[in-house]
Each structure stands twice: as C-alpha cells, then as structure tokens.
Design an enzyme around this catalytic site. Structure first.
Site, PDB file in Angstrom:
ATOM      1  N   ASP A 156       0.833  -1.216   0.000  1.00 46.66           N
ATOM      2  CA  ASP A 156       0.000   0.000   0.000  1.00 46.66           C
ATOM      3  C   ASP A 156       0.861   1.256   0.000  1.00 46.66           C
ATOM      4  OD1 ASP A 156      -2.585  -0.947  -0.103  1.00 46.66           O
ATOM      5  OD2 ASP A 156      -2.836  -1.054   2.061  1.00 46.66           O
ATOM      6  N   LEU A 157       1.786   1.309   0.945  1.00 49.34           N
ATOM      7  CA  LEU A 157       2.567   2.533   1.130  1.00 49.34           C
ATOM      8  C   LEU A 157       3.485   2.812  -0.049  1.00 49.34           C
ATOM      9  CD1 LEU A 157       3.442   2.136   4.917  1.00 49.34           C
ATOM     10  CD2 LEU A 157       1.769   3.687   3.905  1.00 49.34           C
TER      11      LEU A 157
END
Length: 392
Positions: free
Chosen positions: A166-167
C-alpha cells in the site's frame, strides 16, 4: 506559513483507505492545495478510514480540506468536472472499471482540461488478467513474493509487519505525478499516471528478485539473518537483543576482534563470505555465546567505537523516543479542534529551504464545502440548491 514547493498545484483527492492517500499525503505535505472529495453523509466508524478521531485517519489525511460531491448524481458529476477545469491533478484508487462507470476516466477528464493529470493506484494494474480483482496489501504481498522470504525457515509464509505494498504504491504514484507535472512544463499536456500494489511490491523485492532473474535462484526464508551475508542478523545479549551487520571480510575481522574471538578469523569454516554463509548456524552460535555475556548498551558502545554497524531493537515507543529520531523531527505536532494537540508522522525528506512548520489536522467530511466551492466560483445559492438535490 512560507510558500511551499507544490503550493501552485491543486489536487482533487478521490482516494480512500491507504494506497491512494499515501500518494496524496506526499503532495499535501509539500504544500499542494489538496481537496478531499467524499460522498455526502456520515461514514460509519467500522468502515476503513472512518472516523476522523482515529489516529490512523489523522496521520493519513492531514494537510487537506474536505468537500462532499455525489459523483453518481448528474449535477454532482457536472460540478466535479467544473473543478477539473481548474485543477492540476486528480488522484484515485478505485477498482479500474469504476472511473469509467462514473465517466471520470482520463479521456473524459482531458476533454475538459487537456493539462489534467490523472493518477491511479490499483491492486494489480489498470489492465491485464487481474485488473478486476479486489486488491489488498496482504494479497499483493503474497503474489509479489515478500511473504515467501519473510520469517523463519520452516514456519510458512509470513506477511511484513506494515502495509508495504500500500505505502510504496502510493509513493510511486506520487513520484509519477511529480514527473508528469515536470513533463507538462514542456509539453503543455497532462497524462495518465498508473501504479499498483503488485508493481510496487515486485519492485521492492529488489535484489531478491534479481537472484531469480540473473541466476535462476529462488530465495527462501532466512528469518533475522541476511539472505546472503553472514554474520548479519540478530544476536542475544544479557538483557535483550542486538542487530549486528558485519558484511565483508574486513568488517568480519573487526567484529571478531571486538568480541575477543580472534580465533574466528582463521577458522577454516569462516574464511570467506561464501563459507560464512554456508556455515551460518555455527558462526551465529559462536557469536551468541559471547554477546549474551554483556548487555546491549555495552556492545553497542564498543562496536560503534570500532565502526561495526549495530543497533538495538526497539518497540514503537522506544523508536519515537530515540534521540536521533527526535532530532530528525519524525513526529510533528498539530492542533485538532476536538482532540487538542496530537502528533503525526513527519516527512522523511529534509530540504534546506523548503520547510513545512505547521501541519493541519485531517478534516471532517464536508467541512470546507462553502469555502472550497466559493474558490471555484460556485455561488452560495447554487451550493444550497446542490445540497437540497443531493448532489453534494
């Protein structure tokens, strides 16, 4: 507050949960005029990214303003398109087909603003065999390979302790957006920037992937030990644990001397990098037998004096109280209208001139409707009409 590097850009933020907001956060922290567009109404606290009281929400959505638009309502979509005409960037992380159903895909946006940049984060890409699958961080971790190399041998696959896919997909989306903005200065045109959790995860596998691409070697799990270098890993002390990274023969010799184990230097089992990796269990046992005789602080002081990379292993409280982390300003205080003074995670980039001294709390849903719509030339009477009709 001094003018920040991205203050001339307006970003329409359609993102939610984490990957998209991670991209927007990079732009907002550096001054972009970020307008978070949400559906009208309240969001239940059990939904991802729900209540603004949640610590995670405050960190993820700081430095932006919030308005509400119903993109499924014809007048809501028309209002959004009016804003697109004046904006620089639209960022979204819907499933790939959603923007087409809403009529806010790149081709639709560029018809009203040829300079617009659409930045999209998805689970697996905007096309291809997996494009319609729901994408979540742990799913991308599994397909992208990291779970096969994380954890101890024989324990089965293990996810990373943070949402790494995600990041990083958000970071790559932000980088792509900045590249597109730079390119637009020459071409005068926007473009569609795409990233995905899967692409980001594969990229993050880095040298582990290269072991396959170049040598057809499939890496396995090595726990706290470095996959190819030894001694590099976690060792026991009298009061806990310590990381030691003695890569290369010169550093290995230093380590052996600091530990008072000169016999390890000429031991035929450990003479070369390859032999030390092959005989890792025996080498780790010898080092552990010595390191557990003294406490962590003793070894860190001694090893650092001799230039051997090492460090303690901390929990999150200890990390944020670490003097170097404090010095780097990795916690930023801000004032929240209901919570008072709170802290969020700071930026990992320092610039000599461009500094953001004041962080702004994450907004409540629709908090800035009147303010933002007025800036886009929407009259108060029209705002009231749109609200009555459910368009905002």
């Amino acid at each position: 507050m001094p003018k920040l590097p991205l203050s001339r850009f307006t970003v329409l933020d359609l993102t939610r949960v984490r990957s998209g907001p991670a991209a927007v956060r990079q732009l907002g922290d550096w001054g972009a005029n970020v307008i978070k567009i949400e559906e009208p109404g309240d969001m239940p606290d059990d939904k991802p990214g729900g209540s603004a009281q949640f610590a995670d929400y405050q960190n993820t959505h700081r430095n932006k303003r919030s308005i509400t638009i119903n993109l499924k309502h014809p007048k809501g979509k028309a209002l959004f398109m009016e804003m697109v005409k004046q904006a620089d960037v639209v960022i979204e992380n819907y499933r790939p087909n959603v923007k087409f159903k809403l009529g806010i895909d790149y081709e639709s946006l560029r018809k009203v603003n040829p300079r617009i940049i659409l930045a999209s984060v998805s689970g697996f890409g905007q096309d291809g065999p997996y494009k319609d699958r729901p994408g979540l961080d742990q799913i991308a971790q599994g397909i992208g390979g990291i779970m096969s190399v994380t954890g101890e041998p024989g324990r089965g696959p293990m996810r990373a302790g943070i949402p790494v896919a995600d990041l990083t997909s958000g970071l790559f989306c932000a980088i792509g957006t900045l590249v597109a903005l730079l390119e637009r200065e020459e071409s005068g045109e926007g473009q569609w920037v795409q990233s995905s959790l899967l692409q980001a995860q594969v990229w993050m596998m880095d040298f582990q992937i290269m072991r396959w691409l170049m040598n057809k070697e499939i890496p396995g799990q090595s726990g706290n030990d470095h996959p190819t270098s030894s001694p590099t890993g976690v060792y026991t002390t009298s009061d806990g644990y310590i990381n030691i990274a003695a890569m290369g023969t010169e550093m290995y010799v230093r380590l052996a001397n600091v530990l008072g184990l000169p016999e390890l230097i000429d031991d035929p089992r450990f003479k070369t990098l390859q032999l030390r990796a092959k005989n890792r269990p025996e080498l780790n046992a010898a080092i552990n037998a010595r390191t557990k005789q003294e406490n962590t602080e003793f070894w860190i002081d001694l090893l650092n004096k001799e230039g051997v990379p090492c460090g303690p292993i901390k929990n999150v409280q200890q990390t944020m109280e670490d003097p170097q982390v404090v010095h780097l300003g990795m916690a930023k205080k801000l004032q929240h209208p209901k919570l008072g003074e709170i802290s969020v995670v700071g930026q990992p980039v320092i610039m000599s001139r461009s500094k953001r001294e004041v962080f702004v709390a994450a907004p409540d849903r629709g908090e800035h409707n009147k303010e933002v719509f007025a800036e886009f030339g929407i009259s108060a009477a029209r705002i009231e009409e749109l609200a009555r009709e459910g368009a905002i």
